[in-house]
Scaffold this motif. Structure first.
Motif, short mmCIF file in Angstrom:
data_model
loop_
_atom_site.label_atom_id
_atom_site.label_comp_id
_atom_site.label_asym_id
_atom_site.label_seq_id
_atom_site.Cartn_x
_atom_site.Cartn_y
_atom_site.Cartn_z
N HIS A 59 0.85 -0.42 -4.95
CA HIS A 59 1.99 -0.47 -5.88
C HIS A 59 2.52 -1.90 -5.97
O HIS A 59 2.30 -2.72 -5.08
CB HIS A 59 3.09 0.49 -5.42
CG HIS A 59 2.70 1.93 -5.53
ND1 HIS A 59 3.21 2.77 -6.48
CD2 HIS A 59 1.82 2.67 -4.80
CE1 HIS A 59 2.68 3.97 -6.35
NE2 HIS A 59 1.84 3.94 -5.32
N HIS A 119 -7.29 1.75 -1.10
CA HIS A 119 -5.89 2.17 -1.04
C HIS A 119 -5.31 2.32 -2.44
O HIS A 119 -5.77 1.67 -3.40
CB HIS A 119 -5.04 1.15 -0.27
CG HIS A 119 -5.54 0.83 1.09
ND1 HIS A 119 -5.26 1.60 2.20
CD2 HIS A 119 -6.32 -0.20 1.53
CE1 HIS A 119 -5.84 1.07 3.27
NE2 HIS A 119 -6.49 -0.02 2.89
N SER A 120 -4.28 3.16 -2.54
CA SER A 120 -3.40 3.13 -3.71
C SER A 120 -2.40 2.00 -3.46
O SER A 120 -1.77 1.94 -2.41
CB SER A 120 -2.67 4.46 -3.88
OG SER A 120 -3.58 5.48 -4.21
N LYS A 157 0.85 -1.20 0.00
CA LYS A 157 0.00 0.00 0.00
C LYS A 157 0.88 1.24 0.00
O LYS A 157 1.93 1.27 0.64
CB LYS A 157 -0.92 -0.01 1.23
CG LYS A 157 -1.96 -1.13 1.21
CD LYS A 157 -2.92 -1.05 2.37
CE LYS A 157 -2.25 -1.48 3.67
NZ LYS A 157 -3.20 -1.60 4.79
N GLU A 158 0.43 2.26 -0.70
CA GLU A 158 1.24 3.48 -0.83
C GLU A 158 1.58 4.10 0.52
O GLU A 158 2.69 4.59 0.73
CB GLU A 158 0.48 4.50 -1.70
CG GLU A 158 1.30 5.73 -2.04
CD GLU A 158 0.58 6.63 -3.03
OE1 GLU A 158 0.96 6.61 -4.22
OE2 GLU A 158 -0.38 7.31 -2.61
N LYS A 180 0.41 2.55 -15.98
CA LYS A 180 -0.01 1.84 -14.77
C LYS A 180 0.16 0.34 -14.99
O LYS A 180 0.20 -0.16 -16.13
CB LYS A 180 -1.48 2.14 -14.44
CG LYS A 180 -1.77 3.60 -14.10
CD LYS A 180 -1.21 3.99 -12.76
CE LYS A 180 -1.52 5.45 -12.41
NZ LYS A 180 -2.94 5.67 -12.12
N LEU A 233 -7.29 -2.63 -3.36
CA LEU A 233 -7.54 -1.50 -4.25
C LEU A 233 -8.84 -0.75 -3.93
O LEU A 233 -9.03 0.37 -4.40
CB LEU A 233 -7.58 -1.99 -5.71
CG LEU A 233 -6.22 -2.31 -6.35
CD1 LEU A 233 -6.41 -3.03 -7.67
CD2 LEU A 233 -5.41 -1.04 -6.56
N SER A 245 -3.70 -0.57 -11.23
CA SER A 245 -5.03 -0.03 -11.54
C SER A 245 -5.89 -1.13 -12.15
O SER A 245 -5.40 -1.94 -12.93
CB SER A 245 -4.93 1.14 -12.51
OG SER A 245 -6.22 1.57 -12.91
N THR A 266 8.46 -1.22 -11.42
CA THR A 266 7.64 -0.74 -10.31
C THR A 266 6.59 0.24 -10.82
O THR A 266 6.86 1.06 -11.71
CB THR A 266 8.53 -0.04 -9.27
OG1 THR A 266 9.55 -0.95 -8.85
CG2 THR A 266 7.72 0.38 -8.05
N GLY A 267 5.40 0.14 -10.26
CA GLY A 267 4.36 1.07 -10.65
C GLY A 267 3.11 0.90 -9.82
O GLY A 267 2.99 -0.03 -9.01
N GLU A 268 2.18 1.80 -10.04
CA GLU A 268 0.89 1.74 -9.35
C GLU A 268 -0.04 0.79 -10.07
O GLU A 268 -0.10 0.78 -11.31
CB GLU A 268 0.27 3.14 -9.27
CG GLU A 268 -1.01 3.19 -8.44
CD GLU A 268 -1.60 4.58 -8.34
OE1 GLU A 268 -2.70 4.72 -7.77
OE2 GLU A 268 -0.96 5.54 -8.84
#
Length: 447
Positions: free
Chosen positions: A212, A209-210, A71-72, A107, A206, A100, A96-98
């Protein structure tokens, strides 16, 4: 000398031997082993016209997959999820990335796939030829090994995603080792499969939370040579019958297609005992390569042998003699019954009827005579190794079962429906005998 039909014990022995060599993807060591072993077996049967026809393919290999999720707001709390790289994707090194659920640029897209659930009763809209002596078809549902995966990942790629994470929500057991798609088309972003539990866990995170991810795995896509293998027995005819399957697989794969390899080998052994003057046709026993690399082997054979195909009465393709399973507490439990057998047959009433008669004679229940086009909807060919032959205008009889474990290492020896092995072998012998005297023009007559 009496002519012996290979027993289920002998045929199952071949399946075990193939399976025990390990993962048999195109160009892997086990795949090369089976090519050489088939050549040895054909020589053992006294078949001397044996051809190994080379073909260049892409051998995709992967190792060391790793997926980390966090989680971010709490990057120190890292969750590692088991994953399996999607075939023919490019490698990733700490990408690495978020994450979605939507198709967003740059993303990591999370895609949810469902395997298709097929009520067997729906097949009655496609055909009125089937063998269901137990009256099961109106209540039987079949979970297919496929969904609409291509749309998911291709949409992610075309929308500029940096990577893809996929999961199959309705897999009956928890696995991430799904070897699909196997079209041999390189995907220009990394991608991994995670298990149903893993997918639901990420989806839940998700909601509030954001989230990653970091994806890592090695992958190579190297050009190598593999071979179509075939042996020829001359008969009392100028015409041909081809009996075929593929020799590669997604895993060690007992049903896909160790069982098909062995069934074609059983035909080779039987007909090698029959004197030439009593063989109704010239017979070609074919094991295609690179099925799991976009079906390249079958297409190559058809492209190279157009003159032979003009003289071919029928191509008989034998794939996946699979046992039905039930799921108990997340584990696959084999049952006594086979997975529904689809017999894709050219629209020729004589071919269809003599096959259905052989099915009934041998008690091959849960069998359906299927059209060669329109299944899946919109398809111009059957979803089998017979597709290139059908598209070339060659009449086909193509046997296939499609259990949900087909592309998973759960395709183990206990999934082979050994009770079907001898009846199918006898049925194919009977069909070939009943076609005696037929010409390619006879079997190309449409209903």
């Amino acid at each position: 000398m009496s002519i012996q039909i290979p027993t289920k014990e002998e045929i199952m022995g071949w399946i075990i031997k193939i399976y025990q060599k390990g993962i048999r993807r195109p160009g892997y060591d086990a795949d090369y082993w089976v090519e050489n072993w088939l050549e040895e077996k054909l020589k053992e049967f006294g078949i001397n016209r044996i051809i190994l026809e080379p073909l260049k393919i892409k051998r995709w290999k992967t190792k060391n997959p790793k997926l980390l999720i966090w989680k971010e707001e709490s990057p120190e709390k890292i969750l590692e999820l088991p994953c399996f790289p999607i075939p023919y994707t490019v490698p990733a090194q700490n990408l690495t990335g978020e994450i979605s659920k939507n198709l967003e640029q740059e993303k990591i897209v999370l895609g949810r796939l469902n395997l298709i659930k097929l009520p067997t009763s729906s097949l009655k809209h496609l055909t009125n030829k089937y063998y269901d002596p137990r009256n099961e078809f109106d209540s039987l549902n079949q979970l297919m090994p496929t969904g609409f995966f291509h749309n998911l990942m291709n949409d992610a790629i075309s929308n500029g995603a940096s990577a893809f994470i996929g999961y199959i929500a309705n897999y009956p057991w928890d696995t991430c080792e799904y070897y699909a798609p196997y079209d041999a088309i390189e995907k220009r972003i990394p991608g991994v499969w995670i298990s149903p539990k893993g997918g639901k866990k990420v989806s839940k995170l998700l909601l509030n939370h954001s989230v990653h991810a970091k994806i890592s795995y090695e992958a190579t896509n190297e050009k190598v040579k593999t071979n179509n293998v075939y042996g020829i027995l001359e008969g009392n005819s100028d015409e041909w019958v081809i009996i075929s399957t593929h020799h590669d697989a997604p895993w060690a794969s007992a049903t896909e297609d160790s069982s098909g390899i062995a069934l074609v080998l059983a035909q080779a052994k039987y007909w090698s005992q029959v004197p030439k003057e009593k063989r109704p046709f010239n017979l070609l026993f074919l094991w295609n390569c690179a099925h799991m690399a976009g079906g390249k082997g079958g297409r190559s054979f058809v492209g190279k042998h157009k003159k032979l195909l003009e003289k071919t009465v029928v191509t008989i393709v034998l794939e996946h003699i699979a046992r039905d399973c039930k799921t108990v507490e997340g584990k696959l439990i084999p049952t006594d019954d086979p997975v529904v057998k689809w017999w894709f047959i050219t629209k020729n009433s004589e071919l269809q009827d003599l096959t259905l008669n052989a099915i009934k004679k041998e008690g091959l229940y849960r069998s359906v005579v299927m059209p060669t086009e329109g299944f899946p909807p919109g398809s111009e060919h059957p979803p089998t190794d017979a597709a290139p032959f059908h598209l070339a205008g060659v009449p086909i009889i193509s046997l296939l079962s499609a259990p949900p474990y087909l592309f998973d290492p759960a395709d183990t020896l206990d999934k082979v429906h050994i009770e079907s092995i001898e009846p199918i072998t006898r049925a194919i012998i009977h069909i070939i005998e009943q076609l005696k005297g037929k010409t390619p023009s006879d079997t190309r007559k449409q209903v």
